[in-house]
Design a protein around this motif. Structure first.
Motif, PDB file in Angstrom:
ATOM      1  N   GLY A  29     -76.023 -51.085  39.666  1.00 40.37           N
ATOM      2  CA  GLY A  29     -75.531 -50.289  38.422  1.00 40.37           C
ATOM      3  C   GLY A  29     -75.006 -48.759  38.846  1.00 40.37           C
ATOM      4  N   GLU A  30     -74.986 -48.840  40.324  1.00 38.82           N
ATOM      5  CA  GLU A  30     -74.395 -47.492  41.040  1.00 38.82           C
ATOM      6  C   GLU A  30     -73.181 -47.695  41.540  1.00 38.82           C
ATOM      7  OE1 GLU A  30     -77.056 -46.046  43.969  1.00 38.82           O
ATOM      8  OE2 GLU A  30     -78.657 -45.642  42.506  1.00 38.82           O
ATOM      9  N   LEU A  31     -72.353 -46.635  41.747  1.00 34.45           N
ATOM     10  CA  LEU A  31     -70.956 -46.511  42.522  1.00 34.45           C
ATOM     11  C   LEU A  31     -71.189 -46.951  43.773  1.00 34.45           C
ATOM     12  CD1 LEU A  31     -69.417 -43.506  40.277  1.00 34.45           C
ATOM     13  CD2 LEU A  31     -68.804 -45.863  40.066  1.00 34.45           C
ATOM     14  N   ALA A  45     -57.059 -47.471  46.744  1.00 31.23           N
ATOM     15  CA  ALA A  45     -57.577 -46.353  45.712  1.00 31.23           C
ATOM     16  C   ALA A  45     -57.106 -46.409  44.344  1.00 31.23           C
ATOM     17  CB  ALA A  45     -56.959 -44.896  46.085  1.00 31.23           C
ATOM     18  N   ARG A  46     -56.096 -47.261  43.971  1.00 30.16           N
ATOM     19  CA  ARG A  46     -55.681 -47.692  42.756  1.00 30.16           C
ATOM     20  C   ARG A  46     -56.866 -48.581  42.094  1.00 30.16           C
ATOM     21  NH1 ARG A  46     -50.203 -51.118  41.241  1.00 30.16           N
ATOM     22  NH2 ARG A  46     -50.764 -51.308  39.033  1.00 30.16           N
ATOM     23  N   ALA A  47     -57.361 -49.597  42.839  1.00 27.61           N
ATOM     24  CA  ALA A  47     -58.345 -50.308  42.468  1.00 27.61           C
ATOM     25  C   ALA A  47     -59.740 -49.667  42.220  1.00 27.61           C
ATOM     26  CB  ALA A  47     -58.398 -51.878  43.140  1.00 27.61           C
ATOM     27  N   LEU A  48     -59.999 -48.990  43.163  1.00 25.97           N
ATOM     28  CA  LEU A  48     -61.359 -48.263  43.207  1.00 25.97           C
ATOM     29  C   LEU A  48     -61.359 -47.223  42.077  1.00 25.97           C
ATOM     30  CD1 LEU A  48     -61.946 -47.954  47.208  1.00 25.97           C
ATOM     31  CD2 LEU A  48     -63.195 -49.156  45.388  1.00 25.97           C
ATOM     32  N   SER A  49     -60.197 -46.641  42.007  1.00 22.84           N
ATOM     33  CA  SER A  49     -60.264 -45.345  40.999  1.00 22.84           C
ATOM     34  C   SER A  49     -60.314 -46.095  39.306  1.00 22.84           C
ATOM     35  CB  SER A  49     -58.729 -44.817  40.778  1.00 22.84           C
ATOM     36  OG  SER A  49     -58.488 -44.146  41.958  1.00 22.84           O
ATOM     37  N   LYS A  50     -60.150 -47.447  39.224  1.00 23.90           N
ATOM     38  CA  LYS A  50     -60.540 -47.953  37.692  1.00 23.90           C
ATOM     39  C   LYS A  50     -61.915 -48.133  37.865  1.00 23.90           C
ATOM     40  CE  LYS A  50     -56.181 -50.168  36.723  1.00 23.90           C
ATOM     41  NZ  LYS A  50     -55.404 -51.259  36.212  1.00 23.90           N
ATOM     42  N   LEU A  51     -62.568 -48.557  38.872  1.00 24.10           N
ATOM     43  CA  LEU A  51     -64.015 -48.585  38.821  1.00 24.10           C
ATOM     44  C   LEU A  51     -64.661 -47.213  38.718  1.00 24.10           C
ATOM     45  CD1 LEU A  51     -66.771 -50.072  39.272  1.00 24.10           C
ATOM     46  CD2 LEU A  51     -66.368 -49.797  41.629  1.00 24.10           C
ATOM     47  N   PHE A  52     -64.315 -46.109  39.238  1.00 23.74           N
ATOM     48  CA  PHE A  52     -65.006 -44.991  39.148  1.00 23.74           C
ATOM     49  C   PHE A  52     -64.702 -44.272  37.747  1.00 23.74           C
ATOM     50  CE2 PHE A  52     -65.446 -45.374  43.595  1.00 23.74           C
ATOM     51  CZ  PHE A  52     -66.468 -44.419  44.088  1.00 23.74           C
ATOM     52  N   PHE A  53     -63.510 -44.419  37.329  1.00 23.86           N
ATOM     53  CA  PHE A  53     -63.254 -44.024  35.949  1.00 23.86           C
ATOM     54  C   PHE A  53     -63.936 -44.615  34.811  1.00 23.86           C
ATOM     55  CE2 PHE A  53     -58.853 -42.129  37.284  1.00 23.86           C
ATOM     56  CZ  PHE A  53     -59.000 -40.973  36.896  1.00 23.86           C
ATOM     57  N   ASP A  54     -64.095 -45.905  35.119  1.00 26.89           N
ATOM     58  CA  ASP A  54     -65.018 -46.853  34.264  1.00 26.89           C
ATOM     59  C   ASP A  54     -66.483 -46.092  34.317  1.00 26.89           C
ATOM     60  OD1 ASP A  54     -65.071 -48.844  32.206  1.00 26.89           O
ATOM     61  OD2 ASP A  54     -66.122 -50.160  33.816  1.00 26.89           O
ATOM     62  N   GLN A  55     -66.982 -45.679  35.325  1.00 23.53           N
ATOM     63  CA  GLN A  55     -68.213 -45.359  35.381  1.00 23.53           C
ATOM     64  C   GLN A  55     -68.472 -43.660  35.087  1.00 23.53           C
ATOM     65  OE1 GLN A  55     -71.334 -46.967  36.070  1.00 23.53           O
ATOM     66  NE2 GLN A  55     -69.801 -48.568  35.749  1.00 23.53           N
ATOM     67  N   LEU A  56     -67.279 -42.920  35.191  1.00 20.12           N
ATOM     68  CA  LEU A  56     -67.195 -41.520  34.963  1.00 20.12           C
ATOM     69  C   LEU A  56     -67.225 -41.569  33.260  1.00 20.12           C
ATOM     70  CD1 LEU A  56     -66.773 -39.045  36.400  1.00 20.12           C
ATOM     71  CD2 LEU A  56     -64.562 -39.156  35.729  1.00 20.12           C
ATOM     72  N   GLN A  57     -66.947 -42.420  32.398  1.00 14.41           N
ATOM     73  CA  GLN A  57     -67.051 -42.264  31.145  1.00 14.41           C
ATOM     74  C   GLN A  57     -68.445 -42.463  30.552  1.00 14.41           C
ATOM     75  OE1 GLN A  57     -64.280 -45.379  29.719  1.00 14.41           O
ATOM     76  NE2 GLN A  57     -62.784 -43.970  29.358  1.00 14.41           N
ATOM     77  N   LEU A  59     -71.248 -41.908  32.762  1.00 13.10           N
ATOM     78  CA  LEU A  59     -72.047 -40.942  33.430  1.00 13.10           C
ATOM     79  C   LEU A  59     -72.198 -39.611  32.593  1.00 13.10           C
ATOM     80  CD1 LEU A  59     -70.969 -41.672  37.220  1.00 13.10           C
ATOM     81  CD2 LEU A  59     -73.314 -42.372  36.098  1.00 13.10           C
ATOM     82  N   GLU A  60     -73.391 -39.152  32.695  1.00 10.84           N
ATOM     83  CA  GLU A  60     -73.637 -37.531  32.131  1.00 10.84           C
ATOM     84  C   GLU A  60     -72.990 -36.512  32.730  1.00 10.84           C
ATOM     85  OE1 GLU A  60     -77.363 -34.686  30.418  1.00 10.84           O
ATOM     86  OE2 GLU A  60     -77.805 -36.899  31.298  1.00 10.84           O
ATOM     87  N   GLU A  61     -72.214 -35.909  32.170  1.00  5.07           N
ATOM     88  CA  GLU A  61     -71.571 -34.729  33.051  1.00  5.07           C
ATOM     89  C   GLU A  61     -72.565 -33.683  33.388  1.00  5.07           C
ATOM     90  OE1 GLU A  61     -67.921 -31.454  32.193  1.00  5.07           O
ATOM     91  OE2 GLU A  61     -68.268 -32.850  30.722  1.00  5.07           O
ATOM     92  N   GLY A  62     -72.492 -33.227  34.687  1.00  4.65           N
ATOM     93  CA  GLY A  62     -73.391 -32.296  35.550  1.00  4.65           C
ATOM     94  C   GLY A  62     -74.144 -32.872  36.145  1.00  4.65           C
ATOM     95  N   THR A  63     -74.300 -34.254  35.960  1.00  3.67           N
ATOM     96  CA  THR A  63     -75.268 -34.837  37.026  1.00  3.67           C
ATOM     97  C   THR A  63     -74.828 -34.943  38.636  1.00  3.67           C
ATOM     98  OG1 THR A  63     -74.411 -37.336  36.327  1.00  3.67           O
ATOM     99  CG2 THR A  63     -76.357 -36.091  35.041  1.00  3.67           C
ATOM    100  N   ALA A  64     -75.482 -35.493  39.440  1.00  2.00           N
ATOM    101  CA  ALA A  64     -75.059 -35.637  40.726  1.00  2.00           C
ATOM    102  C   ALA A  64     -74.090 -36.843  40.823  1.00  2.00           C
ATOM    103  CB  ALA A  64     -76.157 -35.545  41.863  1.00  2.00           C
ATOM    104  N   GLU A  65     -74.409 -38.002  40.278  1.00  2.00           N
ATOM    105  CA  GLU A  65     -73.697 -38.945  40.196  1.00  2.00           C
ATOM    106  C   GLU A  65     -72.372 -38.586  39.585  1.00  2.00           C
ATOM    107  OE1 GLU A  65     -73.423 -43.165  41.294  1.00  2.00           O
ATOM    108  OE2 GLU A  65     -74.580 -41.601  41.797  1.00  2.00           O
ATOM    109  N   TYR A  66     -72.172 -37.852  38.488  1.00  5.97           N
ATOM    110  CA  TYR A  66     -70.979 -37.738  37.916  1.00  5.97           C
ATOM    111  C   TYR A  66     -69.981 -36.794  38.777  1.00  5.97           C
ATOM    112  CZ  TYR A  66     -67.638 -35.773  34.434  1.00  5.97           C
ATOM    113  OH  TYR A  66     -66.691 -35.469  33.767  1.00  5.97           O
ATOM    114  N   GLN A  67     -70.655 -35.904  39.321  1.00  4.77           N
ATOM    115  CA  GLN A  67     -70.146 -35.049  40.381  1.00  4.77           C
ATOM    116  C   GLN A  67     -69.303 -35.795  41.379  1.00  4.77           C
ATOM    117  OE1 GLN A  67     -69.556 -32.339  38.078  1.00  4.77           O
ATOM    118  NE2 GLN A  67     -69.184 -31.615  40.375  1.00  4.77           N
ATOM    119  N   TYR A  68     -70.195 -36.957  42.035  1.00  7.26           N
ATOM    120  CA  TYR A  68     -69.760 -37.814  43.088  1.00  7.26           C
ATOM    121  C   TYR A  68     -68.739 -38.541  42.729  1.00  7.26           C
ATOM    122  CZ  TYR A  68     -69.523 -41.967  45.843  1.00  7.26           C
ATOM    123  OH  TYR A  68     -68.886 -43.158  46.677  1.00  7.26           O
TER     124      TYR A  68
END
Length: 298
Positions: A29-31, A45-57, A59-68
């Motif tokens: 469940g973690e990035l 980076a193109r493929a990994l970005s999709k994964l990170f954008f998917d989780q960014l949606q 994740l709670e803004e302001g949390t350490a995981e969101y900032q990461y």
């Protein structure tokens, strides 16, 4: 990770990146943990970005995981900034480091506004933001003197209009013709043309004529006029003359003795038969009246 976000080919690509050791898999469940996102190849980076954008949606803004996730996206996509900045390498204003920093601002804006549901590649979405930010940087810093944004934009419109009309008319267009084409007043056209002079600045050491190129001619600095300090004195005297006429004979006599004949207050007192203190009060009262009158004139 949703199947709609990453297809089979991209999933296989990410698996290869993980296997190569550049990315460490995270807990369930973690990035994944990326030690140095800047070293990720653009294709990965193109493929990994999709994964990170998917989780960014989610994740709670302001949390350490969101900032990461957000910071990793910024560092991982710096290749887009370098690609866009390369188009401005020879513009002659600002060094490449400044351009890259400005481009990164555009990248950050693109990351914060990107939505996977649009089904648009992030690269296609981000590049216009990056290029727009760099163009804005050049527009705001390339002028030799500060000119309002409105006039900077008008300069571009005037340049296009002048080129179009010159082609049609086979001559330089008039102010009236430019105003009719652009749908603005002639005063606005003139203001824009004058503001155009602020785009570049000539050196005061430039020769005033072709003869000056040999080294024996005068430069613009040699012939540049300057304010005459005596002019202010002349203007003050002109403003003071009618105010002096409003004084009575005794007051004018005191002013003449003090400032014309440069007599001391004691000498004036002896001349008038009054004390030096009384002369001081009279002078202060006269000077206050004259000063107030000159301020009203201004």
């Amino acid at each position: 990770m949703t199947t709609s976000t990453v297809n089979a080919a991209e999933a296989e690509q990410m698996a290869g990146v993980l296997a190569a050791g550049a990315v460490a898999p995270g807990a369930a469940g973690e990035l994944p943990r990326i030690e140095d996102p800047a070293k990720i190849a653009p294709r990965d980076a193109r493929a990994l970005s999709k994964l990170f954008f998917d989780q960014l949606q989610v994740l709670e803004e302001g949390t350490a995981e969101y900032q990461y996730a957000r910071n990793t996206l910024i560092e991982m996509n710096q290749s887009l900034v370098r690609f866009a900045a390369g188009r401005f390498r020879n513009r002659g204003a600002g060094d490449m480091e400044d351009i890259l920093q400005v481009g990164t601002i555009g990248l950050i804006k693109a990351i914060d506004r990107f939505d996977l549901s649009r089904e648009v590649e992030f690269t296609s979405f981000a590049v216009p933001y990056i290029v727009g930010e760099i163009k804005r940087f050049f527009r705001d810093t390339s002028w030799a003197v500060h000119v309002p944004r409105r006039l900077q934009e008008l300069r571009v419109e005037l340049a296009k209009a002048k080129e179009h009309l010159a082609t049609v008319l086979d001559r330089d267009p008039t102010v009236k013709e430019l105003s009719e084409l652009l749908g603005i007043t002639e005063e606005e056209v003139i203001e824009g043309l004058v503001a155009t002079n602020g785009y570049t600045a000539g050196s005061l050491d430039m020769p005033t004529s072709e003869e000056g190129t040999t080294g024996g001619g005068r430069t613009f600095a040699d012939v540049l006029g300057e304010a005459d300090p005596a002019m202010e004195k002349v203007e003050n005297l002109h403003a003071l003359a009618p105010l002096l006429e409003q004084l009575d004979e005794r007051e004018r006599g005191i002013v003449t003795m003090r400032f014309g004949q440069e007599m001391t207050q004691s000498q004036i007192g002896a001349e008038l038969g009054v004390s030096q203190m009384h002369v001081s009060r009279l002078l202060n009262r006269i000077i206050t009246r004259l000063r107030a009158g000159m301020l009203v004139e201004e």
